[in-house]
Structures are given as structure tokens and as C-alpha cells.
Motif scaffolding. Sequence first.
Motif, PDB file in Angstrom:
ATOM      1  N   LYS A  85       0.818  -1.209   0.000  1.00 37.16           N
ATOM      2  CA  LYS A  85       0.000   0.000   0.000  1.00 37.16           C
ATOM      3  C   LYS A  85       0.853   1.261   0.000  1.00 37.16           C
ATOM      4  N   ASN A  86       1.996   1.201   0.681  1.00 34.14           N
ATOM      5  CA  ASN A  86       2.884   2.359   0.751  1.00 34.14           C
ATOM      6  C   ASN A  86       3.474   2.648  -0.638  1.00 34.14           C
ATOM      7  N   PRO A  87       3.378   3.894  -1.134  1.00 33.00           N
ATOM      8  CA  PRO A  87       3.846   4.208  -2.492  1.00 33.00           C
ATOM      9  C   PRO A  87       5.326   3.881  -2.719  1.00 33.00           C
ATOM     10  N   TYR A  88       6.162   4.143  -1.711  1.00 42.19           N
ATOM     11  CA  TYR A  88       7.587   3.855  -1.874  1.00 42.19           C
ATOM     12  C   TYR A  88       7.835   2.351  -1.957  1.00 42.19           C
ATOM     13  N   ASP A  89       7.184   1.602  -1.071  1.00 37.36           N
ATOM     14  CA  ASP A  89       7.329   0.146  -1.101  1.00 37.36           C
ATOM     15  C   ASP A  89       6.786  -0.436  -2.405  1.00 37.36           C
ATOM     16  N   ARG A  90       5.716   0.171  -2.905  1.00 35.55           N
ATOM     17  CA  ARG A  90       5.128  -0.283  -4.161  1.00 35.55           C
ATOM     18  C   ARG A  90       6.109  -0.061  -5.318  1.00 35.55           C
ATOM     19  N   ALA A  91       6.785   1.089  -5.287  1.00 36.56           N
ATOM     20  CA  ALA A  91       7.790   1.378  -6.319  1.00 36.56           C
ATOM     21  C   ALA A  91       8.955   0.391  -6.224  1.00 36.56           C
ATOM     22  N   LEU A  92       9.387   0.080  -5.017  1.00 40.98           N
ATOM     23  CA  LEU A  92      10.471  -0.888  -4.819  1.00 40.98           C
ATOM     24  C   LEU A  92      10.075  -2.270  -5.345  1.00 40.98           C
ATOM     25  N   ALA A  93       8.857  -2.672  -5.061  1.00 37.42           N
ATOM     26  CA  ALA A  93       8.379  -3.982  -5.518  1.00 37.42           C
ATOM     27  C   ALA A  93       8.404  -4.054  -7.036  1.00 37.42           C
ATOM     28  N   ARG A  94       7.962  -2.990  -7.686  1.00 40.41           N
ATOM     29  CA  ARG A  94       7.975  -2.965  -9.149  1.00 40.41           C
ATOM     30  C   ARG A  94       9.404  -2.975  -9.684  1.00 40.41           C
ATOM     31  N   PHE A  95      10.284  -2.268  -8.999  1.00 35.68           N
ATOM     32  CA  PHE A  95      11.693  -2.238  -9.420  1.00 35.68           C
ATOM     33  C   PHE A  95      12.296  -3.635  -9.404  1.00 35.68           C
TER      34      PHE A  95
END
Length: 223
Positions: A85-95
Motif C-alpha cells: 500500500k505504501n507508495p515507496y514500497d510499491r515502487a520498490l516492488a515494481r523495481f
Amino acid sequence: MAQVKLLGFWYSPFSHRVEWALKIKGVEYEYIEEDKNNKSPLLLQSNPIHKKIPVLIHNGKPICESIVILEYIDEAFEGPSILPKNPYDRALARFWAKFLDDKMASVVNTFLHKGEEQEKAKEEVYEMLKVLDNELKDKKFFVADNFGFADMAANFVGLWLGIFQEASGIVLVTSESFPNFYAWRDEYINYSQVKKYLPSRNKLLAFVKTHAQAAAASASAKK
């Protein structure tokens, strides 16, 4: 009730990512096994650009590419979240999901090719393993403290990489060479939410050995 179909190969890590997500979300679906050498009209119609699995068909509408499908499943169906849910964690997951996907061809080339192409691929895989070994130090999951999107994308290095290694005899990962990755992989495979959604190791190993032998025979015939 929504009609959901999944076109895939039983031995494909891409197919298993999608099945994983559907099962975690509790979505009922029909699985349709495709033949790589005789693709069905439904597959060719549903993915006319790449003509590849997996394809998710939801209410008659096809969605292609496993990573894209995972995000679609997360947004389209109720149930536990796959992306953080956290935008930063979401970006990391996609990375990390993209990083792993980008390296997959090199892993395959390391085990199924010979000569210069194999050596180049092997160098790229070693660099990938160095990155992962550093990233996974003292970590159970790729992002935050929850199993999710990046961990589903990691199924190829979590299970299939070891299968390729055993089938070919080419050793890339040991407890000495990449200790953090080695420890993570053991925990990953035995984690309950992973173990129950992975294919039979013995069945997969037999399949890869047969495929590797066929590839070796084909390469010898061309010399």
C-alpha cells in the motif's frame, strides 16, 4: 459471477505467478494448459502480438504479460493485497520485479547455450547474484515485511534457477559463493505461502533435464 480463465504452461514460472495471485485472492478460475508447439486459437486471438502465455481472460477480455496480470488481479479482485500500500514500497516492488524479469534470459542462456553466448550470460547472472546477495542479507522478503509482488516475481530465481543448476551440472550458487542469496532461497522455498503454490520439484526437474538434453542434441547436430 466473473468468468476467469488462465492460459499457461504448467512448467512456466510466469504461469505460476498468476496462479499464485489468483489463489491468494481466492479467485475461482479455469486453467487451460497450452501446447508450446501447437498454440490454441484462443491464445493466438487473445495475445496476437507476442503469442505467449500467460494470458488472463476476465469476462472475455484478455490481459497479457505476467507482471501486468499481477497488478490487474490486485486491482480487480477483493482479497489480500499483492502490491504494498505504501507508495515507496510499491515502487520498490515494481523495481525488483522488473530487475528479475530483465535477467531471466541470461539465466536460461547460461544453462541451455554453449560457447561465447553462454559465457556472456554467465557473467550477467553472476552480477545479478551479487546484487541479490547484497540485497537479501538478513531479509525474508524483498520489500517490507510482507510476502507479495516482488516475491512472486522472484519465483524463477527461488526455484527454477536451482532446477536448471541441478539439471545441467553447472553450479552458480553455493553457500560459500552467495551466502545471503543461498539462505534466502532455502527460506523462500520452504515458506508455507510459497511451498504450496510451487510445482512439483521432481516433475519440474525431469522436464528441464529432458529439455536440456534435447537442446544439447540439437546444438551438436548443427556442428
